[in-house]
Design a protein around this motif. Sequence first.
Motif, PDB file in Angstrom:
ATOM      1  N   MET A   1       0.980  -1.166   0.006  1.00  0.00           N
ATOM      2  CA  MET A   1       0.014   0.022   0.094  1.00  0.00           C
ATOM      3  C   MET A   1       0.887   1.308  -0.033  1.00  0.00           C
ATOM      4  O   MET A   1       1.953   1.395   0.765  1.00  0.00           O
ATOM      5  N   ALA A   2       0.504   2.344  -0.838  1.00  0.00           N
ATOM      6  CA  ALA A   2       1.268   3.559  -0.803  1.00  0.00           C
ATOM      7  C   ALA A   2       1.453   4.057   0.201  1.00  0.00           C
ATOM      8  O   ALA A   2       0.586   4.050   1.270  1.00  0.00           O
ATOM      9  N   LEU A   3       2.492   5.121   0.710  1.00  0.00           N
ATOM     10  CA  LEU A   3       2.496   5.910   1.698  1.00  0.00           C
ATOM     11  C   LEU A   3       2.019   7.488   1.353  1.00  0.00           C
ATOM     12  O   LEU A   3       1.615   7.614   0.283  1.00  0.00           O
ATOM     13  N   PRO A   4       1.447   7.838   2.675  1.00  0.00           N
ATOM     14  CA  PRO A   4       0.754   9.260   2.326  1.00  0.00           C
ATOM     15  C   PRO A   4       1.726  10.352   2.202  1.00  0.00           C
ATOM     16  O   PRO A   4       1.814  11.362   2.738  1.00  0.00           O
ATOM     17  N   ILE A   5       2.675  10.390   1.096  1.00  0.00           N
ATOM     18  CA  ILE A   5       3.417  11.152   0.775  1.00  0.00           C
ATOM     19  C   ILE A   5       3.750  11.413  -0.648  1.00  0.00           C
ATOM     20  O   ILE A   5       3.293  10.317  -1.419  1.00  0.00           O
ATOM     21  N   ASP A 172     -15.029   6.547  13.209  1.00  0.00           N
ATOM     22  CA  ASP A 172     -15.939   7.146  12.018  1.00  0.00           C
ATOM     23  C   ASP A 172     -16.135   8.792  12.222  1.00  0.00           C
ATOM     24  O   ASP A 172     -16.670   9.426  11.242  1.00  0.00           O
ATOM     25  N   ASP A 173     -15.516   9.252  13.235  1.00  0.00           N
ATOM     26  CA  ASP A 173     -15.367  10.782  13.152  1.00  0.00           C
ATOM     27  C   ASP A 173     -14.491  11.361  12.315  1.00  0.00           C
ATOM     28  O   ASP A 173     -14.358  12.721  12.189  1.00  0.00           O
ATOM     29  N   LEU A 174     -13.465  10.528  11.582  1.00  0.00           N
ATOM     30  CA  LEU A 174     -12.680  10.713  10.790  1.00  0.00           C
ATOM     31  C   LEU A 174     -13.191  10.967   9.311  1.00  0.00           C
ATOM     32  O   LEU A 174     -14.172   9.989   8.891  1.00  0.00           O
ATOM     33  N   ASP A 175     -13.197  11.938   8.436  1.00  0.00           N
ATOM     34  CA  ASP A 175     -13.884  12.206   7.432  1.00  0.00           C
ATOM     35  C   ASP A 175     -12.975  11.685   6.193  1.00  0.00           C
ATOM     36  O   ASP A 175     -11.812  12.257   5.844  1.00  0.00           O
ATOM     37  N   LEU A 176     -13.605  10.759   5.332  1.00  0.00           N
ATOM     38  CA  LEU A 176     -12.649  10.449   4.093  1.00  0.00           C
ATOM     39  C   LEU A 176     -12.666  11.277   3.240  1.00  0.00           C
ATOM     40  O   LEU A 176     -11.840  11.298   2.623  1.00  0.00           O
ATOM     41  N   GLY A 177     -13.562  12.175   2.899  1.00  0.00           N
ATOM     42  CA  GLY A 177     -13.436  13.208   2.110  1.00  0.00           C
ATOM     43  C   GLY A 177     -12.347  14.342   2.269  1.00  0.00           C
ATOM     44  O   GLY A 177     -11.253  14.607   1.410  1.00  0.00           O
ATOM     45  N   GLU A 193      -5.537   4.407  -4.439  1.00  0.00           N
ATOM     46  CA  GLU A 193      -5.648   3.293  -3.559  1.00  0.00           C
ATOM     47  C   GLU A 193      -6.961   3.605  -2.556  1.00  0.00           C
ATOM     48  O   GLU A 193      -7.601   2.635  -2.332  1.00  0.00           O
ATOM     49  N   SER A 194      -6.996   4.686  -2.280  1.00  0.00           N
ATOM     50  CA  SER A 194      -8.098   5.218  -1.151  1.00  0.00           C
ATOM     51  C   SER A 194      -9.402   4.938  -1.416  1.00  0.00           C
ATOM     52  O   SER A 194     -10.551   4.885  -0.597  1.00  0.00           O
ATOM     53  N   LYS A 195      -9.566   4.798  -2.725  1.00  0.00           N
ATOM     54  CA  LYS A 195     -10.906   4.730  -3.485  1.00  0.00           C
ATOM     55  C   LYS A 195     -11.496   3.128  -3.356  1.00  0.00           C
ATOM     56  O   LYS A 195     -12.682   3.000  -3.831  1.00  0.00           O
ATOM     57  N   GLN A 196     -10.457   2.350  -2.900  1.00  0.00           N
ATOM     58  CA  GLN A 196     -10.581   0.931  -3.203  1.00  0.00           C
ATOM     59  C   GLN A 196     -10.537   0.165  -1.950  1.00  0.00           C
ATOM     60  O   GLN A 196     -11.144  -0.716  -1.347  1.00  0.00           O
ATOM     61  N   ILE A 197      -9.470   0.581  -0.941  1.00  0.00           N
ATOM     62  CA  ILE A 197      -9.422  -0.201   0.268  1.00  0.00           C
ATOM     63  C   ILE A 197     -10.184   0.214   1.450  1.00  0.00           C
ATOM     64  O   ILE A 197     -10.932   1.348   1.410  1.00  0.00           O
TER      65      ILE A 197
END
Length: 557
Positions: A1-5, A172-177, A193-197
Amino acid sequence: MALPINISDLVNGQSIEWERLEFKQGWNPEEIVHTMCAFANDINNWGGGYIIVGIAENEGRPVLPPIGLTPESLDKIQGEVLSLAYQLLPNYFPLIQPYVLQEQHILVLWCPAGDNRPYTAPITQGKGTQRAPYIRFGSRSIIAKEDNLRRLQELTARIPFDDRINGKAVIDDLDLGLIQAFLQEVKSDLYEESKQIPFTDLCLNMKIVNGPKEALRPLNVGLLFFSRNPEKYLDRSWIELVIHKDKTGKNFSEKYFKGPIHHQLRAVLDYFKNNVIEEVVEKVSYKAEANRYFNFPYEALEEALSNAVYHKSYEMEKPIEVQIWPDRIEILSFPGPVPPVDAQILKQNKRIVARDYRNRRIGDLLKELHLTEGRGTGFPTIRNAMKENNSPEPVFETDEQSTYFLTLLFANEEKTVAKTAVPFINLDELSYFLNSLSNQASDQDKPNKSKVLEVLNNWNDQASNQAGNQAVQIIESELHDKALAILDIVSEPKKRVEILENLGLSNQTKNREKYLDPLLNLGWIEMTIPEKPTHQDQKYRRSIQGEILYNLVSGIK
């Protein structure tokens, strides 16, 4: 999985300081386990670091293009990283991700600060080897000894507040958007990747949640950046803006900026751009380029506010306070700087690098967004921006207990003067005549009208008319509509009450500040007793500059 950078920014040191990057041309288990241990110990609370395998280094900098790794070696190395993780005590597992950079395969190990410091690693590979705690010193990993060892031991089970679990919130208090918007902005491969995992896996990979898998909780940094209402979980985590209409402090309005902290920061900066910052373009007859400057340089405001967002304690229930005055902007945050930075060090006009940092994760995310720079660059950036704008030197303050941090940015003193000054046709010639008149007239003498007319007669009619017309337009549009009337009234010395009565105004301080003080500050009128401004016999009269200006606009010549 890719890193957030963003991998390109990372390799080029644009989002992470060089001390937190370790480049390895090839796989070297002994050196790499030492660096993993050093990043896990994170003695300065910098946020760990990254090991990049497949890129050679020269004095801590990458040698590009990458030499790269063979594709078949990637799986093998990743397996060996897992075995190295078990060599650390307590066990520590970095995040691993292969990338293709400039058509070469590389491997990136993200080694965030560990939760169970201190960590130790074997000094050499093999059975029966001794163990030691490693730390980062510059761009190298060394064994912690003496003072450094004591500092490391003091960090046992001590996690910075922004990296702690928040018991008030659930995942769930974190927002995917918000998370995806961040990843898209920094151009991370993790965005696609965030659209699928699964959402849980995404949050784990971004290190914004922690705890057992059956009861994951958000970290404070996750709530601050990726919750719509972080103030629900971290009290008063907002920015308060107070706009003062005058210098009395009684006439003001307030604004509150809430939401994710990087949104707050950008919203206040946008307010500065749209409502506070003013540019002056001063046309000068004797050169082609115009003089340009601002009341407050944006770069200084951006860095000062970003520093406040970065370094304040979100454990304290105190917001960042921004006070906008006519002549200055004050940015206040709590508490003060982390030792050894103190009030004396803040007064030194040089780069300041703290030994420890309060918010390691907040700093990382702000740097990814290019909202703040590397460590120790904030003060020089602010000072340089103010200097280049010809603004007064900024002031940085704290008290002996380091309970607060205050940044004072003063308005460009030339801003008000330039905005209302008359652009005479030949400034060099005007300066010469004013100086000659000043030398001929004593401090007590009223300017001689014949000398003034002599100056005006040295200009041709066209130049004088142009200067007069320009003066009238600028005075009426930029200063106030009673300026010329005041210059007319004080052809002979007059007391303040006489001047204001002639204008149909009451003798109040607010009227003096609005109508007389600007002309006094510009040097168009002067006091007859300047050493005692409040003297009962104080009067006002036209200065030499005021006399010339008045004659230009009144058509005496």
